[in-house]
Design an enzyme around this catalytic site. Structure first.
Site, PDB file in Angstrom:
ATOM      1  N   TYR A  94       0.853  -1.194   0.000  1.00  0.00           N
ATOM      2  CA  TYR A  94       0.000   0.000   0.000  1.00  0.00           C
ATOM      3  C   TYR A  94       0.888   1.244   0.000  1.00  0.00           C
ATOM      4  O   TYR A  94       1.914   1.267  -0.667  1.00  0.00           O
ATOM      5  CB  TYR A  94      -1.006  -0.044   1.165  1.00  0.00           C
ATOM      6  CG  TYR A  94      -2.209   0.828   0.836  1.00  0.00           C
ATOM      7  CD1 TYR A  94      -3.059   0.461  -0.204  1.00  0.00           C
ATOM      8  CD2 TYR A  94      -2.448   2.015   1.495  1.00  0.00           C
ATOM      9  CE1 TYR A  94      -4.116   1.266  -0.576  1.00  0.00           C
ATOM     10  CE2 TYR A  94      -3.513   2.829   1.131  1.00  0.00           C
ATOM     11  CZ  TYR A  94      -4.349   2.449   0.098  1.00  0.00           C
ATOM     12  OH  TYR A  94      -5.387   3.251  -0.270  1.00  0.00           O
ATOM     13  N   ARG A 147      -9.403  10.999  -7.503  1.00  0.00           N
ATOM     14  CA  ARG A 147      -8.338  11.686  -6.753  1.00  0.00           C
ATOM     15  C   ARG A 147      -7.561  10.634  -5.979  1.00  0.00           C
ATOM     16  O   ARG A 147      -7.864  10.348  -4.833  1.00  0.00           O
ATOM     17  CB  ARG A 147      -8.936  12.719  -5.801  1.00  0.00           C
ATOM     18  CG  ARG A 147      -7.921  13.692  -5.227  1.00  0.00           C
ATOM     19  CD  ARG A 147      -8.003  13.796  -3.721  1.00  0.00           C
ATOM     20  NE  ARG A 147      -7.782  12.514  -3.076  1.00  0.00           N
ATOM     21  CZ  ARG A 147      -7.864  12.319  -1.770  1.00  0.00           C
ATOM     22  NH1 ARG A 147      -8.228  13.292  -0.978  1.00  0.00           N
ATOM     23  NH2 ARG A 147      -7.636  11.123  -1.238  1.00  0.00           N
ATOM     24  N   LYS A 165      -6.386  -1.711  -0.706  1.00  0.00           N
ATOM     25  CA  LYS A 165      -7.071  -1.352   0.537  1.00  0.00           C
ATOM     26  C   LYS A 165      -7.718  -2.574   1.171  1.00  0.00           C
ATOM     27  O   LYS A 165      -7.621  -2.793   2.380  1.00  0.00           O
ATOM     28  CB  LYS A 165      -8.145  -0.300   0.229  1.00  0.00           C
ATOM     29  CG  LYS A 165      -8.510   0.578   1.404  1.00  0.00           C
ATOM     30  CD  LYS A 165      -7.510   1.702   1.560  1.00  0.00           C
ATOM     31  CE  LYS A 165      -7.871   2.651   2.648  1.00  0.00           C
ATOM     32  NZ  LYS A 165      -6.964   3.809   2.709  1.00  0.00           N
ATOM     33  N   GLU A 236     -13.613   5.227  -1.696  1.00  0.00           N
ATOM     34  CA  GLU A 236     -12.181   5.507  -1.547  1.00  0.00           C
ATOM     35  C   GLU A 236     -11.656   6.331  -2.717  1.00  0.00           C
ATOM     36  O   GLU A 236     -11.892   5.998  -3.888  1.00  0.00           O
ATOM     37  CB  GLU A 236     -11.397   4.185  -1.469  1.00  0.00           C
ATOM     38  CG  GLU A 236      -9.925   4.343  -1.196  1.00  0.00           C
ATOM     39  CD  GLU A 236      -9.624   4.768   0.232  1.00  0.00           C
ATOM     40  OE1 GLU A 236      -8.579   5.407   0.444  1.00  0.00           O
ATOM     41  OE2 GLU A 236     -10.428   4.449   1.135  1.00  0.00           O
ATOM     42  N   ASP A 237     -10.970   7.417  -2.412  1.00  0.00           N
ATOM     43  CA  ASP A 237     -10.231   8.226  -3.385  1.00  0.00           C
ATOM     44  C   ASP A 237     -11.108   8.762  -4.515  1.00  0.00           C
ATOM     45  O   ASP A 237     -10.731   8.716  -5.694  1.00  0.00           O
ATOM     46  CB  ASP A 237      -9.042   7.431  -3.942  1.00  0.00           C
ATOM     47  CG  ASP A 237      -7.885   7.400  -2.954  1.00  0.00           C
ATOM     48  OD1 ASP A 237      -8.062   7.887  -1.822  1.00  0.00           O
ATOM     49  OD2 ASP A 237      -6.806   6.903  -3.291  1.00  0.00           O
ATOM     50  N   ASP A 259     -13.166   6.323   3.720  1.00  0.00           N
ATOM     51  CA  ASP A 259     -11.925   6.285   4.496  1.00  0.00           C
ATOM     52  C   ASP A 259     -11.165   7.597   4.409  1.00  0.00           C
ATOM     53  O   ASP A 259     -10.511   8.003   5.366  1.00  0.00           O
ATOM     54  CB  ASP A 259     -11.051   5.133   4.017  1.00  0.00           C
ATOM     55  CG  ASP A 259      -9.846   4.924   4.912  1.00  0.00           C
ATOM     56  OD1 ASP A 259     -10.042   4.816   6.146  1.00  0.00           O
ATOM     57  OD2 ASP A 259      -8.720   4.903   4.406  1.00  0.00           O
ATOM     58  N   ASP A 260     -11.228   8.285   3.267  1.00  0.00           N
ATOM     59  CA  ASP A 260     -10.526   9.561   3.133  1.00  0.00           C
ATOM     60  C   ASP A 260     -11.080  10.593   4.116  1.00  0.00           C
ATOM     61  O   ASP A 260     -10.335  11.410   4.653  1.00  0.00           O
ATOM     62  CB  ASP A 260     -10.660  10.097   1.707  1.00  0.00           C
ATOM     63  CG  ASP A 260     -10.173   9.103   0.678  1.00  0.00           C
ATOM     64  OD1 ASP A 260      -9.033   8.638   0.808  1.00  0.00           O
ATOM     65  OD2 ASP A 260     -10.944   8.770  -0.234  1.00  0.00           O
ATOM     66  N   ASN A 409       0.073  12.442   1.643  1.00  0.00           N
ATOM     67  CA  ASN A 409       0.851  11.356   1.069  1.00  0.00           C
ATOM     68  C   ASN A 409       0.564  11.271  -0.426  1.00  0.00           C
ATOM     69  O   ASN A 409      -0.404  11.864  -0.884  1.00  0.00           O
ATOM     70  CB  ASN A 409       0.571  10.017   1.787  1.00  0.00           C
ATOM     71  CG  ASN A 409      -0.901   9.664   1.832  1.00  0.00           C
ATOM     72  OD1 ASN A 409      -1.600   9.819   0.842  1.00  0.00           O
ATOM     73  ND2 ASN A 409      -1.358   9.181   2.979  1.00  0.00           N
TER      74      ASN A 409
END
Length: 552
Positions: A94, A147, A165, A236-237, A259-260, A409
């Site tokens: 990851y 993103r 993930k 996610e993302d 999660d973000d 990150n």
């Protein structure tokens, strides 16, 4: 375990394949004599071979490719490898290696993993979901690649994110792999490089309107309820605006999680709880300044102010102790370019207009540090080096122990590096980062650097939702998860230890988080009543371990 598969079919199923670990009786019974080497090896011996082969790889991307190939052939051995040393292997499977892997996803692609759902399949989503071989799916991690980390719109190259993930749900919390479904929702991309790349694996169209996208996501979410009724959807993302709006759109009706927004908030809050304890203060004693007003920044601010309110701070006062700066400067009431979820943190213009260096409307990070005198600085901006020496030294003039969390990150997007922060504060800064950094020596002291890795939070949260049979995910569950994690901090016993536990403790941490989440689900009326002992027993019953079963 019983199975009807035989011969090559058995060997080609990564969830069943043992490679060189089949017994003689299994080889005879399942028709694989001669199809595998005529030995019976232990998992430990297989692991030693994997380690040997990894040692010949020159880069972490090469190691990532090797491990994904191992997963495609022998799922049990893959997880045995990752779980043998999480601190070593999580950064490979990851963050940060996953960022490079996504940038090159179409070029390093080997074989399908997860599902790919294109908007061209509108009206047929339920039928497509039924193509998945597992019928009891408990978690779908879905991205549209809008993103990816701090790298922007990667389109179909972002498919590596849900794949990676979900591996952590198993590696960190023992969630059985068959419960997990990675999903890429293909809504096109605005990345011109990929649209013209012959090896790009996605739809070669630019992204649709928000209305069109949300209509398709509606169909997807509703289809999941019918096809996988026990499933939680993990977004996610997605882009910052979509991440916030889709969470708001579904969270009150379905079991969904981002999660973000929520995982980042949970891990940051856990780090903050321990940083304040290390200083001898409480959360309500600190003043908070965020750089970054996207989904992650606002998500952390929301959970943090929620924790302050729980501690007895009035909501308006909790927001007054929070400043947020984005590319347009400080959020304040005179700005017309901020979103609804950001506006709740906008300070009255009359209170801050004197801070503007030229009398205009933009108030930068340095001005806010100088005028607001925050005790906590949190970066979620993806602006490399944004925490400059001048800003940090200014903050350190009046804060004995400044708390500084550069959380963006991958590593190349970090707002500062720990070595500089310690130098600019004469070793007084309390630091946690978003990406992994090695320990830093300053003076005669070695400072271990805690990583605010979401892997501390979301696997345990997922396990808790499953064992607790929770119907929704709430902020109270995230608060419970953050507190459970904070209790495992080694800094509570040793002020020179990191704020967060070792990655080697992730399994134990996940169990405590799962229990806290499940208990909170009961308190909020979103889960059936079970005793603590019953929940612990369910955790142990569900736990999947990377051990080969005996086949019959």
């Amino acid at each position: 375990m019983t199975t009807n598969k035989r011969g090559i079919e058995l060997l080609h199923d990564p969830s069943l394949n043992k490679s060189t670990a089949f017994t003689e009786a299994e080889k005879q019974a399942f028709g694989i004599v001669g199809l595998v080497p005529d030995v019976t090896e232990t998992e430990d011996l297989q692991l030693s071979r994997v380690m040997l082969q990894l040692g010949h790889k020159n880069t972490d991307l090469d190691r990532y490719i090797y491990l994904v190939n191992l997963l495609d052939h022998d799922e049990t051995l893959f997880y045995r490898t990752v779980m043998s040393d999480p601190a070593r292997f999580l950064p490979i499977v990851y963050d940060p290696t996953i960022g490079e892997a996504c940038l090159k996803f179409g070029h390093i692609y080997r074989q399908p993993r997860g599902m790919y759902l294109s908007m061209t399949r509108r009206g047929k989503v339920k039928e497509i979901l039924r193509n998945w071989p597992q019928k009891d799916v408990r978690f779908i991690c879905v991205t549209d690649g809008g993103r990816i980390l701090g790298l922007g719109d990667l389109g179909a190259n972002g498919a590596g994110i849900p794949i990676g993930k979900l591996q952590l749900y198993t590696a960190c919390a023992g969630v059985p792999p068959q419960y997990l479904l990675p999903m890429y929702l293909d809504a096109g991309t605005n990345n011109e490089q990929y649209l013209h790349d012959p090896l790009y694996l996605g739809m070669r169209k630019t992204r649709p309107s928000t209305e069109d996208l949300y209509s398709f996501v509606d169909e997807f979410v509703e289809a999941v309820q019918e096809v996988f009724p026990k499933c939680c959807i993990h977004f996610e993302d997605w882009t910052g605006a979509d991440a916030v709006h889709l969470l708001q759109r579904y969270r009150d009706e379905y079991c969904v999680y981002n999660d973000d927004v929520q995982g980042t908030a949970g891990i940051t809050l856990a780090g903050m709880i321990n940083a304040a304890k290390l200083k001898g203060t409480k959360l309500k004693d600190e003043k908070y300044l965020f750089l970054g007003a996207g989904s992650a920044g606002v998500g952390v601010a929301d959970l943090l102010t929620g924790a302050l309110v729980e501690a007895g701070v009035p909501p308006a006062e909790a927001r007054r102790r929070t400043w947020i700066v984005n590319r347009g400067g400080l959020l304040h009431s005179a700005r017309t370019d901020i979103k609804d979820e950001q506006r709740v943190y906008a300070h009255p213009w009359e209170d801050v207009k004197s801070w503007a260096p030229t009398g205009g409307g933009k108030i930068g990070l340095e001005e806010v540090v100088r005028e607001a005198r925050p005790t906590v600085l949190i970066g979620l901006s993806t602006l490399k080096g944004a925490f400059t020496e001048s800003i940090v030294r200014t903050m350190a003039r009046w804060v004995s122990r400044p708390i500084i969390f550069p959380l963006s990150n991958p590593t190349v997007k970090s707002e500062a590096i720990p070595e500089d922060l310690l130098k600019w504060t004469e070793g007084r800064a309390i630091i946690a980062t978003g990406s992994p950094f090695p320990p830093v020596k300053y003076g005669d002291t070695i400072y271990p650097i805690a990583q605010c890795n979401n892997a501390y939070i979301f696997p345990g949260l997922g396990l808790g939702l499953i064992v607790g049979r929770c119907r929704k995910v709430t902020n109270e569950m995230l608060l419970a998860a953050a507190r459970a994690l904070a209790l495992r901090s080694p800094a509570r016993e040793n002020p020179h230890a990191p704020l967060l536990p070792s990655l080697r403790e992730l399994r134990v941490v996940a169990e405590e988080i799962a229990l806290a989440v499940a208990m909170e689900g009961q308190r909020s009326g979103l889960a059936p009543k079970q005793s603590e002992d019953e929940l612990r027993n369910r955790i142990h019953q569900i736990h999947w371990n990377p051990e080969y079963p005996v086949y019959a």
